[in-house]
Design a protein around this motif. Structure first.
Motif, PDB file in Angstrom:
ATOM      1  N   ALA A 176       0.853  -1.192   0.000  1.00  0.00           N
ATOM      2  CA  ALA A 176       0.000   0.000   0.000  1.00  0.00           C
ATOM      3  C   ALA A 176       0.882   1.232   0.000  1.00  0.00           C
ATOM      4  N   PHE A 177       0.584   2.156  -0.897  1.00  0.00           N
ATOM      5  CA  PHE A 177       1.241   3.458  -0.905  1.00  0.00           C
ATOM      6  C   PHE A 177       0.273   4.450  -0.258  1.00  0.00           C
ATOM      7  N   VAL A 178       0.662   4.964   0.891  1.00  0.00           N
ATOM      8  CA  VAL A 178      -0.228   5.788   1.710  1.00  0.00           C
ATOM      9  C   VAL A 178       0.352   7.187   1.865  1.00  0.00           C
ATOM     10  N   GLY A 179      -0.493   8.183   1.668  1.00  0.00           N
ATOM     11  CA  GLY A 179      -0.077   9.561   1.890  1.00  0.00           C
ATOM     12  C   GLY A 179      -0.445  10.020   3.285  1.00  0.00           C
ATOM     13  N   THR A 180       0.138  11.127   3.700  1.00  0.00           N
ATOM     14  CA  THR A 180      -0.152  11.690   5.012  1.00  0.00           C
ATOM     15  C   THR A 180       0.032  13.203   4.969  1.00  0.00           C
ATOM     16  N   ASN A 181      -0.732  13.907   5.787  1.00  0.00           N
ATOM     17  CA  ASN A 181      -0.571  15.357   5.895  1.00  0.00           C
ATOM     18  C   ASN A 181       0.482  15.734   6.914  1.00  0.00           C
ATOM     19  N   GLY A 182       0.712  14.844   7.875  1.00  0.00           N
ATOM     20  CA  GLY A 182       1.703  15.105   8.911  1.00  0.00           C
ATOM     21  C   GLY A 182       2.428  13.841   9.305  1.00  0.00           C
ATOM     22  N   LEU A 183       3.679  14.003   9.728  1.00  0.00           N
ATOM     23  CA  LEU A 183       4.528  12.868  10.105  1.00  0.00           C
ATOM     24  C   LEU A 183       5.463  13.346  11.211  1.00  0.00           C
ATOM     25  N   SER A 184       5.231  12.882  12.435  1.00  0.00           N
ATOM     26  CA  SER A 184       6.040  13.370  13.546  1.00  0.00           C
ATOM     27  C   SER A 184       6.422  12.238  14.491  1.00  0.00           C
ATOM     28  N   PHE A 187       3.448  11.982  17.357  1.00  0.00           N
ATOM     29  CA  PHE A 187       2.050  11.822  16.959  1.00  0.00           C
ATOM     30  C   PHE A 187       1.868  10.858  15.795  1.00  0.00           C
ATOM     31  N   GLY A 188       2.956  10.421  15.206  1.00  0.00           N
ATOM     32  CA  GLY A 188       2.875   9.492  14.092  1.00  0.00           C
ATOM     33  C   GLY A 188       2.363  10.133  12.826  1.00  0.00           C
ATOM     34  N   LEU A 189       1.491   9.420  12.098  1.00  0.00           N
ATOM     35  CA  LEU A 189       0.913   9.909  10.854  1.00  0.00           C
ATOM     36  C   LEU A 189      -0.432  10.554  11.163  1.00  0.00           C
ATOM     37  N   SER A 190      -0.683  11.712  10.570  1.00  0.00           N
ATOM     38  CA  SER A 190      -1.920  12.421  10.902  1.00  0.00           C
ATOM     39  C   SER A 190      -2.494  13.147   9.691  1.00  0.00           C
ATOM     40  N   THR A 191      -3.791  13.456   9.799  1.00  0.00           N
ATOM     41  CA  THR A 191      -4.533  14.121   8.734  1.00  0.00           C
ATOM     42  C   THR A 191      -5.630  14.977   9.366  1.00  0.00           C
ATOM     43  N   PRO A 192      -6.128  15.991   8.687  1.00  0.00           N
ATOM     44  CA  PRO A 192      -7.095  16.876   9.334  1.00  0.00           C
ATOM     45  C   PRO A 192      -8.491  16.279   9.512  1.00  0.00           C
ATOM     46  N   ALA A 197      -8.944   9.834   7.918  1.00  0.00           N
ATOM     47  CA  ALA A 197      -8.099   9.069   8.845  1.00  0.00           C
ATOM     48  C   ALA A 197      -8.583   7.633   8.964  1.00  0.00           C
ATOM     49  N   ALA A 198      -9.898   7.429   9.028  1.00  0.00           N
ATOM     50  CA  ALA A 198     -10.452   6.082   9.153  1.00  0.00           C
ATOM     51  C   ALA A 198     -10.107   5.227   7.939  1.00  0.00           C
ATOM     52  N   VAL A 199     -10.162   5.827   6.757  1.00  0.00           N
ATOM     53  CA  VAL A 199      -9.831   5.093   5.535  1.00  0.00           C
ATOM     54  C   VAL A 199      -8.349   4.740   5.518  1.00  0.00           C
ATOM     55  N   LYS A 200      -7.497   5.689   5.858  1.00  0.00           N
ATOM     56  CA  LYS A 200      -6.062   5.431   5.867  1.00  0.00           C
ATOM     57  C   LYS A 200      -5.710   4.365   6.906  1.00  0.00           C
ATOM     58  N   ARG A 201      -6.372   4.408   8.053  1.00  0.00           N
ATOM     59  CA  ARG A 201      -6.149   3.404   9.097  1.00  0.00           C
ATOM     60  C   ARG A 201      -6.511   2.010   8.585  1.00  0.00           C
ATOM     61  N   ALA A 202      -7.606   1.927   7.829  1.00  0.00           N
ATOM     62  CA  ALA A 202      -8.029   0.645   7.264  1.00  0.00           C
ATOM     63  C   ALA A 202      -7.034   0.135   6.226  1.00  0.00           C
ATOM     64  N   ILE A 203      -6.508   1.034   5.395  1.00  0.00           N
ATOM     65  CA  ILE A 203      -5.531   0.629   4.378  1.00  0.00           C
ATOM     66  C   ILE A 203      -4.291   0.029   5.039  1.00  0.00           C
ATOM     67  N   ILE A 204      -3.772   0.724   6.041  1.00  0.00           N
ATOM     68  CA  ILE A 204      -2.554   0.260   6.716  1.00  0.00           C
ATOM     69  C   ILE A 204      -2.819  -1.061   7.438  1.00  0.00           C
ATOM     70  N   GLU A 222       1.931  18.011  12.650  1.00  0.00           N
ATOM     71  CA  GLU A 222       0.911  17.259  13.373  1.00  0.00           C
ATOM     72  C   GLU A 222      -0.451  17.861  13.071  1.00  0.00           C
ATOM     73  N   LEU A 223      -1.324  17.057  12.467  1.00  0.00           N
ATOM     74  CA  LEU A 223      -2.672  17.492  12.154  1.00  0.00           C
ATOM     75  C   LEU A 223      -3.649  16.935  13.194  1.00  0.00           C
ATOM     76  N   LEU A 224      -4.911  17.145  12.996  1.00  0.00           N
ATOM     77  CA  LEU A 224      -5.899  16.863  14.043  1.00  0.00           C
ATOM     78  C   LEU A 224      -5.992  15.396  14.450  1.00  0.00           C
ATOM     79  N   VAL A 225      -5.986  14.478  13.475  1.00  0.00           N
ATOM     80  CA  VAL A 225      -6.278  13.066  13.758  1.00  0.00           C
ATOM     81  C   VAL A 225      -5.082  12.185  13.397  1.00  0.00           C
ATOM     82  N   SER A 226      -4.596  11.439  14.374  1.00  0.00           N
ATOM     83  CA  SER A 226      -3.538  10.459  14.116  1.00  0.00           C
ATOM     84  C   SER A 226      -4.173   9.168  13.616  1.00  0.00           C
TER      85      SER A 226
END
Length: 260
Positions: A176-184, A187-192, A197-204, A222-226
């Motif tokens: 899976a090639f996954v994008g992210t809005n934030g990487l810290s 906080f890990g991977l995050s998106t607004p 976030a739920a879809v990305k969590r399912a992909i991973i 760091e965006l709103l949802v990890s």
């Protein structure tokens, strides 16, 4: 040119391009790299930019800030294409498996390259919930495409919602090639957006191996949802090697880093 004029131009360039490099700016304005670094320090102190290795990126002003797909497509396009080329090292000509492509502009760059694969290669199974990616790959030779449906979020042109998450959870893509809005580091991977976030969590959760594709503008943001911890990342593909706490955290999580 006065320093204030130069700094205003740098601010415009950062906004338009998504990232600026010290060396490029010094050449552009015919000043020393030390002068450019002072300009960037000044812009960072006023909250306009965030310094990264070798340059600067826009400072995210809010955890829910999210540019449109069109705006993101215009930012760091060369870096995203370089990341896409490097990421596809994971899919050689003899690759015999399935690939999941997340939504986002870097994933779209990967799709653009996949659509140009030479004829005669082993057939590749591609799955996506991105309308943009599906459009790029529809009818491409040597590819079998599955598009996952759901409520399409206009800002990202991607399907989201319970139906989308449920369908993804029933898959087991090899990569899976996954994008992210934030990487810290913390906080890990995050998106607004929670739905994204739920879809990305399912992909991973579904993929056998996860490649996170993220340009330097995402580092330390760091965006709103990890939606994932760094320990869930197998490979980070970026245009610049992470530094400091993020680099240490990725190393501790045993995540590979590929630099485009």
């Amino acid at each position: 040119m006065y320093a204030t004029e130069r700094q205003q131009l740098i601010e415009h360039l950062v906004t338009a391009e998504g990232r600026v490099a010290v060396v490029d700016l010094a050449r552009r304005f015919r000043v020393t790299t030390e002068t450019v670094r002072r300009d960037l320090d000044q812009l960072e102190s006023t909250g306009v930019v965030r310094r990264v290795h070798g340059g600067a990126v826009p400072r995210t002003r809010a955890s829910t800030a999210e540019p449109s797909l069109a705006e993101r497509s215009a930012q760091s396009s060369e870096a995203k294409l370089a990341i896409a080329r490097r990421a596809l090292d994971a899919v050689p000509a003899d690759f015999d498996g399935s690939v999941y492509l997340d939504a986002g502009t870097t994933a779209a760059a990967i799709a653009h390259l996949l659509a140009q694969r030479p004829a005669g290669l082993r057939a590749l199974e591609v799955v996506t919930h991105s309308m943009t990616v599906a459009h790029l790959l529809a009818g491409a030779p040597g590819l079998s495409l599955t598009a996952i449906g759901g409520r399409v979020r206009g800002l990202t042109a991607a399907a989201v919602g319970a139906q989308t998450v449920d369908t993804i959870s029933r898959l087991r893509p090899d990569i899976a090639f996954v994008g992210t809005n934030g990487l810290s580091a913390g906080f890990g991977l995050s998106t607004p957006d929670p739905d994204e976030a739920a879809v990305k969590r399912a992909i991973i959760g579904a993929a056998r191996r996860t490649f996170v594709v993220a340009d330097a503008a995402k580092h330390d943001a760091e965006l709103l949802v990890s939606f994932a911890a760094l320990g869930q990342v197998d490979v980070l593909v970026s245009d610049v090697a992470p530094e400091g706490a993020l680099a240490d955290a990725l190393d501790e999580a045993d995540a590979e880093v590929w630099v485009a």
